[in-house]
Design a protein around this motif. Structure first.
Motif, PDB file in Angstrom:
ATOM      1  N   GLU A  62      44.301  -9.774  46.187  1.00 45.84           N
ATOM      2  CA  GLU A  62      44.317 -11.188  45.802  1.00 45.84           C
ATOM      3  C   GLU A  62      45.744 -11.706  45.675  1.00 45.84           C
ATOM      4  O   GLU A  62      46.054 -12.803  46.132  1.00 45.84           O
ATOM      5  N   LEU A  63      46.630 -10.914  45.068  1.00 46.90           N
ATOM      6  CA  LEU A  63      48.029 -11.330  44.933  1.00 46.90           C
ATOM      7  C   LEU A  63      48.692 -11.484  46.293  1.00 46.90           C
ATOM      8  O   LEU A  63      49.417 -12.448  46.537  1.00 46.90           O
ATOM      9  N   LYS A  64      48.448 -10.531  47.184  1.00 45.56           N
ATOM     10  CA  LYS A  64      49.064 -10.590  48.510  1.00 45.56           C
ATOM     11  C   LYS A  64      48.601 -11.810  49.288  1.00 45.56           C
ATOM     12  O   LYS A  64      49.395 -12.456  49.971  1.00 45.56           O
ATOM     13  N   THR A  65      47.316 -12.153  49.179  1.00 40.53           N
ATOM     14  CA  THR A  65      46.825 -13.312  49.922  1.00 40.53           C
ATOM     15  C   THR A  65      47.321 -14.616  49.315  1.00 40.53           C
ATOM     16  O   THR A  65      47.644 -15.552  50.038  1.00 40.53           O
ATOM     17  N   LYS A  66      47.389 -14.699  47.968  1.00 41.37           N
ATOM     18  CA  LYS A  66      47.874 -15.929  47.341  1.00 41.37           C
ATOM     19  C   LYS A  66      49.345 -16.173  47.630  1.00 41.37           C
ATOM     20  O   LYS A  66      49.769 -17.305  47.795  1.00 41.37           O
ATOM     21  N   LEU A  67      50.129 -15.099  47.685  1.00 43.56           N
ATOM     22  CA  LEU A  67      51.560 -15.235  47.928  1.00 43.56           C
ATOM     23  C   LEU A  67      51.914 -15.196  49.413  1.00 43.56           C
ATOM     24  O   LEU A  67      53.045 -15.463  49.784  1.00 43.56           O
ATOM     25  N   SER A  68      50.961 -14.822  50.245  1.00 45.64           N
ATOM     26  CA  SER A  68      51.169 -14.688  51.696  1.00 45.64           C
ATOM     27  C   SER A  68      52.306 -13.726  52.014  1.00 45.64           C
ATOM     28  O   SER A  68      53.218 -14.036  52.782  1.00 45.64           O
ATOM     29  N   VAL A  69      52.251 -12.560  51.393  1.00 45.44           N
ATOM     30  CA  VAL A  69      53.263 -11.536  51.620  1.00 45.44           C
ATOM     31  C   VAL A  69      52.578 -10.192  51.863  1.00 45.44           C
ATOM     32  O   VAL A  69      51.386 -10.036  51.649  1.00 45.44           O
ATOM     33  N   GLY A  70      53.372  -9.225  52.293  1.00 41.70           N
ATOM     34  CA  GLY A  70      52.869  -7.875  52.490  1.00 41.70           C
ATOM     35  C   GLY A  70      53.030  -7.068  51.221  1.00 41.70           C
ATOM     36  O   GLY A  70      53.726  -7.450  50.288  1.00 41.70           O
ATOM     37  N   GLY A  71      52.393  -5.918  51.210  1.00 42.50           N
ATOM     38  CA  GLY A  71      52.488  -5.046  50.060  1.00 42.50           C
ATOM     39  C   GLY A  71      51.535  -3.883  50.212  1.00 42.50           C
ATOM     40  O   GLY A  71      50.859  -3.732  51.225  1.00 42.50           O
ATOM     41  N   SER A  72      51.493  -3.028  49.181  1.00 35.74           N
ATOM     42  CA  SER A  72      50.614  -1.870  49.220  1.00 35.74           C
ATOM     43  C   SER A  72      50.235  -1.454  47.814  1.00 35.74           C
ATOM     44  O   SER A  72      50.774  -1.949  46.831  1.00 35.74           O
ATOM     45  N   PHE A  73      49.299  -0.504  47.749  1.00 44.69           N
ATOM     46  CA  PHE A  73      48.864   0.081  46.493  1.00 44.69           C
ATOM     47  C   PHE A  73      49.087   1.576  46.600  1.00 44.69           C
ATOM     48  O   PHE A  73      48.430   2.252  47.388  1.00 44.69           O
ATOM     49  N   LYS A  74      50.054   2.110  45.855  1.00 45.04           N
ATOM     50  CA  LYS A  74      50.372   3.538  45.898  1.00 45.04           C
ATOM     51  C   LYS A  74      50.664   4.040  44.500  1.00 45.04           C
ATOM     52  O   LYS A  74      51.310   3.359  43.701  1.00 45.04           O
ATOM     53  N   ASN A  75      50.211   5.238  44.207  1.00 40.93           N
ATOM     54  CA  ASN A  75      50.530   5.923  42.945  1.00 40.93           C
ATOM     55  C   ASN A  75      50.284   5.040  41.723  1.00 40.93           C
ATOM     56  O   ASN A  75      51.122   4.917  40.833  1.00 40.93           O
ATOM     57  N   ASP A  76      49.126   4.412  41.665  1.00 39.03           N
ATOM     58  CA  ASP A  76      48.746   3.537  40.550  1.00 39.03           C
ATOM     59  C   ASP A  76      49.737   2.404  40.321  1.00 39.03           C
ATOM     60  O   ASP A  76      50.004   2.017  39.176  1.00 39.03           O
ATOM     61  N   ALA A  77      50.299   1.866  41.388  1.00 36.23           N
ATOM     62  CA  ALA A  77      51.218   0.736  41.293  1.00 36.23           C
ATOM     63  C   ALA A  77      51.000  -0.184  42.484  1.00 36.23           C
ATOM     64  O   ALA A  77      50.700   0.266  43.584  1.00 36.23           O
ATOM     65  N   ILE A  78      51.151  -1.483  42.243  1.00 33.45           N
ATOM     66  CA  ILE A  78      51.104  -2.466  43.323  1.00 33.45           C
ATOM     67  C   ILE A  78      52.543  -2.762  43.717  1.00 33.45           C
ATOM     68  O   ILE A  78      53.370  -3.080  42.867  1.00 33.45           O
ATOM     69  N   ASP A 137      39.472  -1.946  40.917  1.00 29.43           N
ATOM     70  CA  ASP A 137      39.827  -3.253  40.357  1.00 29.43           C
ATOM     71  C   ASP A 137      41.283  -3.582  40.639  1.00 29.43           C
ATOM     72  O   ASP A 137      41.632  -4.720  40.943  1.00 29.43           O
ATOM     73  N   PHE A 138      42.154  -2.572  40.513  1.00 31.82           N
ATOM     74  CA  PHE A 138      43.581  -2.784  40.749  1.00 31.82           C
ATOM     75  C   PHE A 138      43.829  -3.094  42.222  1.00 31.82           C
ATOM     76  O   PHE A 138      44.686  -3.909  42.557  1.00 31.82           O
ATOM     77  N   LYS A 139      43.062  -2.469  43.116  1.00 29.27           N
ATOM     78  CA  LYS A 139      43.193  -2.758  44.550  1.00 29.27           C
ATOM     79  C   LYS A 139      42.742  -4.188  44.854  1.00 29.27           C
ATOM     80  O   LYS A 139      43.353  -4.876  45.668  1.00 29.27           O
ATOM     81  N   LYS A 140      41.669  -4.644  44.201  1.00 30.10           N
ATOM     82  CA  LYS A 140      41.220  -6.022  44.382  1.00 30.10           C
ATOM     83  C   LYS A 140      42.290  -7.000  43.925  1.00 30.10           C
ATOM     84  O   LYS A 140      42.554  -8.009  44.576  1.00 30.10           O
TER      85      LYS A 140
END
Length: 109
Positions: A67-83, A60-63
Motif C-alpha cells: 500500500e505504501l509503495k503504490t501510494k508513493l509510486s516508488v519501488g521497495g521491498s520487504f526483507k528481514n521483517d523490515a519495509i 499484514d506487514f507485506k500488505k
C-alpha cells in the motif's frame, strides 16, 4: 464510481452474503501499541527509508508495504521483517501511517 457502486446499480436487489462480509473484514491490518520505527539510510550512495518494529503477522506487514509503495509510486521491498522504500519519504510515510492509526517514531536526523 467504483466497482461496488456499479454492481449496486446493476443489481439493486442483491444482498451481500456472510462470506462477502468476511472478505471485507479481512482487509484490516493489526494495530500495535509500540511505535513503528521510521529511519533513513544511504545504501550504495542512494537514499532509502526503512520501517521496522511491526509485531503483527508478516502478511499484514507485506500488505502495508504494498500500500505504501503504490501510494508513493516508488519501488521497495520487504526483507528481514523490515519495509525498505527507495528514496527519502519519511514525512509522507509517517503521515500515511498516522492516518491509519499507527504510532510512528522517527529515528535519526
Amino acid at each position: 464510481m467504483d466497482l461496488q457502486d456499479q454492481l449496486k446499480n446493476l443489481f439493486p436487489d442483491h444482498q451481500p452474503t456472510e462470506e462477502e462480509e468476511i472478505v471485507k473484514s479481512n482487509d484490516k491490518i493489526w494495530m500495535q501499541e509500540d511505535p513503528i520505527l521510521c529511519k533513513y539510510e544511504k545504501r550504495k550512495g542512494k537514499p532509502v527509508t526503512i520501517l521496522e518494529g511491526y509485531t503483527g503477522a508478516d502478511e499484514d506487514f507485506k500488505k502495508l508495504a504494498k500500500e505504501l509503495k503504490t501510494k508513493l509510486s516508488v519501488g521497495g521491498s520487504f526483507k528481514n521483517d523490515a519495509i525498505i522504500i527507495q528514496g527519502d519519504y519519511r514525512d509522507q510515510i509517517m503521515k500515511i501511517l498516522k492516518e491509519k492509526g499507527f504510532k510512528v517514531k522517527r529515528v535519526g536526523g
